[in-house]
Design an enzyme around this catalytic site. Structure first.
Site, PDB file in Angstrom:
ATOM      1  N   ILE A 155       0.835  -1.209   0.000  1.00 17.09           N
ATOM      2  CA  ILE A 155       0.000   0.000   0.000  1.00 17.09           C
ATOM      3  C   ILE A 155       0.869   1.259   0.000  1.00 17.09           C
ATOM      4  O   ILE A 155       0.637   2.184  -0.791  1.00 17.09           O
ATOM      5  CB  ILE A 155      -0.991  -0.021   1.185  1.00 17.09           C
ATOM      6  CG1 ILE A 155      -1.907  -1.250   1.081  1.00 17.09           C
ATOM      7  CG2 ILE A 155      -1.822   1.257   1.229  1.00 17.09           C
ATOM      8  CD1 ILE A 155      -2.750  -1.541   2.315  1.00 17.09           C
ATOM      9  N   ASP A 174      11.270   2.394   6.450  1.00 20.69           N
ATOM     10  CA  ASP A 174      10.906   0.965   6.381  1.00 20.69           C
ATOM     11  C   ASP A 174      12.177   0.184   6.693  1.00 20.69           C
ATOM     12  O   ASP A 174      13.288   0.631   6.387  1.00 20.69           O
ATOM     13  CB  ASP A 174      10.391   0.607   4.966  1.00 20.69           C
ATOM     14  CG  ASP A 174       9.629  -0.717   4.958  1.00 20.69           C
ATOM     15  OD1 ASP A 174      10.198  -1.744   5.367  1.00 20.69           O
ATOM     16  OD2 ASP A 174       8.458  -0.720   4.552  1.00 20.69           O
ATOM     17  N   ALA A 234      -3.934   1.822   8.350  1.00 21.93           N
ATOM     18  CA  ALA A 234      -3.298   0.530   8.660  1.00 21.93           C
ATOM     19  C   ALA A 234      -4.012  -0.150   9.834  1.00 21.93           C
ATOM     20  O   ALA A 234      -4.899  -0.977   9.619  1.00 21.93           O
ATOM     21  CB  ALA A 234      -1.822   0.728   8.932  1.00 21.93           C
ATOM     22  N   ARG A 235      -3.657   0.218  11.036  1.00 27.10           N
ATOM     23  CA  ARG A 235      -4.304  -0.361  12.216  1.00 27.10           C
ATOM     24  C   ARG A 235      -4.305   0.673  13.342  1.00 27.10           C
ATOM     25  O   ARG A 235      -3.292   1.352  13.571  1.00 27.10           O
ATOM     26  CB  ARG A 235      -3.549  -1.614  12.700  1.00 27.10           C
ATOM     27  CG  ARG A 235      -3.783  -2.859  11.842  1.00 27.10           C
ATOM     28  CD  ARG A 235      -5.218  -3.384  11.938  1.00 27.10           C
ATOM     29  NE  ARG A 235      -5.488  -4.557  11.114  1.00 27.10           N
ATOM     30  CZ  ARG A 235      -5.974  -4.548   9.878  1.00 27.10           C
ATOM     31  NH1 ARG A 235      -6.251  -3.397   9.276  1.00 27.10           N
ATOM     32  NH2 ARG A 235      -6.208  -5.666   9.227  1.00 27.10           N
ATOM     33  N   ASP A 259      -9.050   5.154   9.007  1.00 25.45           N
ATOM     34  CA  ASP A 259     -10.018   4.133   8.588  1.00 25.45           C
ATOM     35  C   ASP A 259     -10.091   3.035   9.643  1.00 25.45           C
ATOM     36  O   ASP A 259     -10.820   2.067   9.462  1.00 25.45           O
ATOM     37  CB  ASP A 259      -9.557   3.533   7.249  1.00 25.45           C
ATOM     38  CG  ASP A 259     -10.588   2.598   6.647  1.00 25.45           C
ATOM     39  OD1 ASP A 259     -11.796   2.940   6.716  1.00 25.45           O
ATOM     40  OD2 ASP A 259     -10.213   1.552   6.101  1.00 25.45           O
ATOM     41  N   GLU A 264     -13.080  -1.437  17.251  1.00 24.76           N
ATOM     42  CA  GLU A 264     -14.001  -1.219  16.130  1.00 24.76           C
ATOM     43  C   GLU A 264     -15.278  -2.033  16.310  1.00 24.76           C
ATOM     44  O   GLU A 264     -15.179  -3.239  16.521  1.00 24.76           O
ATOM     45  CB  GLU A 264     -13.309  -1.602  14.821  1.00 24.76           C
ATOM     46  CG  GLU A 264     -12.111  -0.723  14.522  1.00 24.76           C
ATOM     47  CD  GLU A 264     -11.387  -1.110  13.231  1.00 24.76           C
ATOM     48  OE1 GLU A 264     -11.841  -2.043  12.543  1.00 24.76           O
ATOM     49  OE2 GLU A 264     -10.374  -0.474  12.932  1.00 24.76           O
ATOM     50  N   HIS A 283     -13.463   1.371   8.623  1.00 23.69           N
ATOM     51  CA  HIS A 283     -12.620   0.267   8.114  1.00 23.69           C
ATOM     52  C   HIS A 283     -13.141  -0.211   6.745  1.00 23.69           C
ATOM     53  O   HIS A 283     -13.340  -1.409   6.529  1.00 23.69           O
ATOM     54  CB  HIS A 283     -12.569  -0.899   9.111  1.00 23.69           C
ATOM     55  CG  HIS A 283     -11.270  -1.660   9.011  1.00 23.69           C
ATOM     56  ND1 HIS A 283     -10.576  -2.140  10.084  1.00 23.69           N
ATOM     57  CD2 HIS A 283     -10.535  -2.018   7.921  1.00 23.69           C
ATOM     58  CE1 HIS A 283      -9.486  -2.760   9.692  1.00 23.69           C
ATOM     59  NE2 HIS A 283      -9.434  -2.686   8.373  1.00 23.69           N
ATOM     60  N   GLY A 285     -11.566   0.593   3.856  1.00 20.81           N
ATOM     61  CA  GLY A 285     -10.492   0.753   2.868  1.00 20.81           C
ATOM     62  C   GLY A 285     -10.570  -0.237   1.721  1.00 20.81           C
ATOM     63  O   GLY A 285     -10.345   0.105   0.561  1.00 20.81           O
ATOM     64  N   ALA A 286     -10.897  -1.476   2.045  1.00 25.50           N
ATOM     65  CA  ALA A 286     -10.917  -2.526   1.022  1.00 25.50           C
ATOM     66  C   ALA A 286     -12.307  -2.730   0.446  1.00 25.50           C
ATOM     67  O   ALA A 286     -12.504  -3.588  -0.406  1.00 25.50           O
ATOM     68  CB  ALA A 286     -10.428  -3.830   1.643  1.00 25.50           C
TER      69      ALA A 286
HETATM   70  N1  LIG Z   1      -7.947  -0.245   5.979  1.00 18.79           N
HETATM   71  C1  LIG Z   1      -8.043  -1.437   5.416  1.00 18.79           C
HETATM   72  O1  LIG Z   1      -9.120  -1.900   5.037  1.00 18.79           O
HETATM   73  C2  LIG Z   1      -6.779  -2.242   5.184  1.00 18.79           C
HETATM   74  C3  LIG Z   1      -6.745  -3.168   4.114  1.00 18.79           C
HETATM   75  C4  LIG Z   1      -5.556  -3.834   3.873  1.00 18.79           C
HETATM   76  C5  LIG Z   1      -4.449  -3.642   4.701  1.00 18.79           C
HETATM   77  N2  LIG Z   1      -4.536  -2.790   5.758  1.00 18.79           N
HETATM   78  C6  LIG Z   1      -3.376  -2.561   6.645  1.00 18.79           C
HETATM   79  O2  LIG Z   1      -2.424  -1.750   5.974  1.00 18.79           O
HETATM   80  C7  LIG Z   1      -1.117  -2.017   6.489  1.00 18.79           C
HETATM   81  C8  LIG Z   1      -0.115  -2.183   5.345  1.00 18.79           C
HETATM   82  O3  LIG Z   1      -0.543  -3.215   4.480  1.00 18.79           O
HETATM   83  P1  LIG Z   1       0.365  -3.673   3.235  1.00 18.79           P
HETATM   84  O4  LIG Z   1      -0.451  -4.627   2.442  1.00 18.79           O
HETATM   85  O5  LIG Z   1       0.985  -2.501   2.583  1.00 18.79           O
HETATM   86  O6  LIG Z   1       1.496  -4.481   4.026  1.00 18.79           O
HETATM   87  P2  LIG Z   1       2.927  -4.914   3.492  1.00 18.79           P
HETATM   88  O7  LIG Z   1       3.305  -6.124   4.275  1.00 18.79           O
HETATM   89  O8  LIG Z   1       2.983  -4.977   2.008  1.00 18.79           O
HETATM   90  O9  LIG Z   1       3.875  -3.686   3.951  1.00 18.79           O
HETATM   91  C9  LIG Z   1       4.250  -3.484   5.270  1.00 18.79           C
HETATM   92  C10 LIG Z   1       5.615  -2.845   5.276  1.00 18.79           C
HETATM   93  O10 LIG Z   1       5.986  -2.582   6.635  1.00 18.79           O
HETATM   94  C11 LIG Z   1       7.356  -2.848   6.796  1.00 18.79           C
HETATM   95  N3  LIG Z   1       7.634  -3.133   8.188  1.00 18.79           N
HETATM   96  C12 LIG Z   1       7.171  -4.172   8.921  1.00 18.79           C
HETATM   97  N4  LIG Z   1       7.594  -4.065  10.200  1.00 18.79           N
HETATM   98  C13 LIG Z   1       8.330  -2.919  10.265  1.00 18.79           C
HETATM   99  C14 LIG Z   1       9.003  -2.262  11.329  1.00 18.79           C
HETATM  100  N5  LIG Z   1       9.034  -2.749  12.568  1.00 18.79           N
HETATM  101  N6  LIG Z   1       9.652  -1.109  11.053  1.00 18.79           N
HETATM  102  C15 LIG Z   1       9.649  -0.608   9.775  1.00 18.79           C
HETATM  103  N7  LIG Z   1       9.019  -1.187   8.742  1.00 18.79           N
HETATM  104  C16 LIG Z   1       8.365  -2.329   8.992  1.00 18.79           C
HETATM  105  C17 LIG Z   1       7.632  -4.037   5.878  1.00 18.79           C
HETATM  106  O11 LIG Z   1       9.023  -4.120   5.549  1.00 18.79           O
HETATM  107  C18 LIG Z   1       6.735  -3.737   4.688  1.00 18.79           C
HETATM  108  O12 LIG Z   1       7.425  -3.029   3.681  1.00 18.79           O
HETATM  109  C19 LIG Z   1      -1.272  -3.241   7.391  1.00 18.79           C
HETATM  110  O13 LIG Z   1      -1.358  -2.785   8.732  1.00 18.79           O
HETATM  111  C20 LIG Z   1      -2.612  -3.827   6.995  1.00 18.79           C
HETATM  112  O14 LIG Z   1      -3.215  -4.528   8.071  1.00 18.79           O
HETATM  113  C21 LIG Z   1      -5.674  -2.074   6.005  1.00 18.79           C
END
Ligand SMILES: NC(=O)c1ccc[n+]([C@@H]2O[C@H](COP(=O)([O-])OP(=O)(O)OC[C@H]3O[C@@H](n4cnc5c(N)ncnc54)[C@H](O)[C@@H]3O)[C@@H](O)[C@H]2O)c1
Length: 320
Positions: A155, A174, A234-235, A259, A264, A283, A285-286
């Site tokens: 994302i 990251d 994210a969360r 979101d 929740e 929530h 987003g998706a």
């Molecule tokens: N709002 C929604 O409906 C919705 C939908 C999908 C995902 N999400 C949330 O969005 C977030 C990101 O999703 P994504 O698909 O991009 O995930 P992803 O796994 O592709 O990306 C996460 C990134 O975080 C980095 N990372 C992990 N731990 C780390 C740390 N301690 N320090 C620094 N970097 C770190 C990883 O290297 C990775 O690049 C997640 O929390 C997911 O739960 C929300």
């Protein structure tokens, strides 16, 4: 003819996913309800099913055992599997599959919805117009502003591409850096503290881990610019919501668009609901037609693969 139980409301309503199952000759049994299904409810409906496409329902060890010997696959219509006992499923030889990457664009686009809502006070101005006022709130442009991206995974990377088109300067943090983002979108990777201090807009795209839980807290919030906004799709757990409330109330930061919240849905008296500089979505987003279709199709394809004795593509790997 195999029986496929669908408990995920969005999949049950999606024609494309269901067509894949029907064209493969499977019978669809839908059990959808407003909330998530409890363990007891799942135990009641799972016996006799060959496959289940589940939302956030409780798929505990007892549920999976109730599905044996018929159950051959548990397909999640998303990427999280915290509600599925994957160890119990592995023990019984039942793959648990996910639908990765299907909602990335939808979540990414919502980030810009929230960002522009904050920058131009869209929800607040809409409410004022409806109350008969034509008063304007002075907004700000995204152009030329510094976007801090915490987490440049799926994302975060898509957000960066679009932020570049808006003319934003992009800095990121990251543990896993992507050189192509630096080459193509002039992203500069910095330390967490540097990103927090420099960002005009800070967008969170990290998973919740012991390292990232409450990453945004009194200390990091105090380090931010007074006119900065945070966007969290994210969360909720990435942010200490008590500290956030204080920071928003006292003008330590300018606004918060999210979101997701720690609880929740939130309690009706959640303090963040009282603040005008907060924009919230449930929530969702998706939750777009496009993402739901991609997700339903992926889940249905996984079911068809497994029921025709092929390997699933997106099975959760369980450590032995
Ligand atoms: N709002 C929604 O409906 C919705 C939908 C999908 C995902 N999400 C949330 O969005 C977030 C990101 O999703 P994504 O698909 O991009 O995930 P992803 O796994 O592709 O990306 C996460 C990134 O975080 C980095 N990372 C992990 N731990 C780390 C740390 N301690 N320090 C620094 N970097 C770190 C990883 O290297 C990775 O690049 C997640 O929390 C997911 O739960 C929300």
């Amino acid at each position: 003819m195999a029986k496929v139980l669908i408990t995920a409301r969005s999949v049950a309503a999606n024609k494309e996913g269901k067509a894949i199952l029907e064209n493969a000759g499977h019978e669809i049994i839908t059990h959808v309800s407003d909330g998530v299904k409890s363990e007891a409810e799942m135990i009641r409906i799972i016996p006799g099913m060959d496959a289940v496409i589940a939302g956030l329902d409780e798929i505990t060890d007892k549920v999976i055992e109730a599905g044996v010997p018929g159950l051959k696959i548990i397909a999640r219509n998303g990427v999280g599997y915290n509600k599925v006992d994957v160890e119990a499923a592995a023990r019984l030889g039942i793959p648990v599959t996910l639908a990765p990457g299907t909602n990335t664009i939808s979540v990414c686009e919502l980030v810009f919805g929230l960002m522009l809502s904050l920058a131009r006070v869209i929800p607040g101005q809409d409410a004022q117009v409806r109350q008969g006022s034509w008063k304007r709130n002075l907004g700000c442009e995204l152009y030329g502003k510094v976007l801090g991206v915490l987490g440049t995974g799926n994302i975060g990377s898509e957000v960066i591409k679009r932020a570049h088109a808006f003319g934003m300067e992009i800095i990121a943090f990251d543990v896993w850096q992507k050189p192509e983002l630096c080459q193509n979108y002039n992203v500069r990777y910095l330390s967490l503290d540097e990103v927090v201090v420099k960002a005009d807009f800070l967008t969170l795209h990290l998973p919740v881990t012991p390292d990232t839980k409450c990453l945004m807290n009194e200390r990091t919030l105090t380090d931010m610019k007074k006119n900065a906004f945070i966007i969290n799709t994210a969360r909720g757990e990435l942010v200490d919501e008590k500290d956030l409330y204080t920071a928003l109330k006292t003008g330590t930061i300018a606004g918060y668009g999210a979101d997701t919240l720690t609880q929740e849905p939130p309690a009706p008296d959640h303090p963040l609901l009282t603040l005008p500089n907060v924009v919230l979505t449930p929530h969702c987003g998706a939750y777009t037609e496009d993402a739901v279709t991609r997700c339903s199709v992926t889940a249905a394809q996984e079911v068809v693969r497994v029921l025709s004795h092929q390997e699933p593509k997106y099975a959760v790997a369980v450590k032995a």
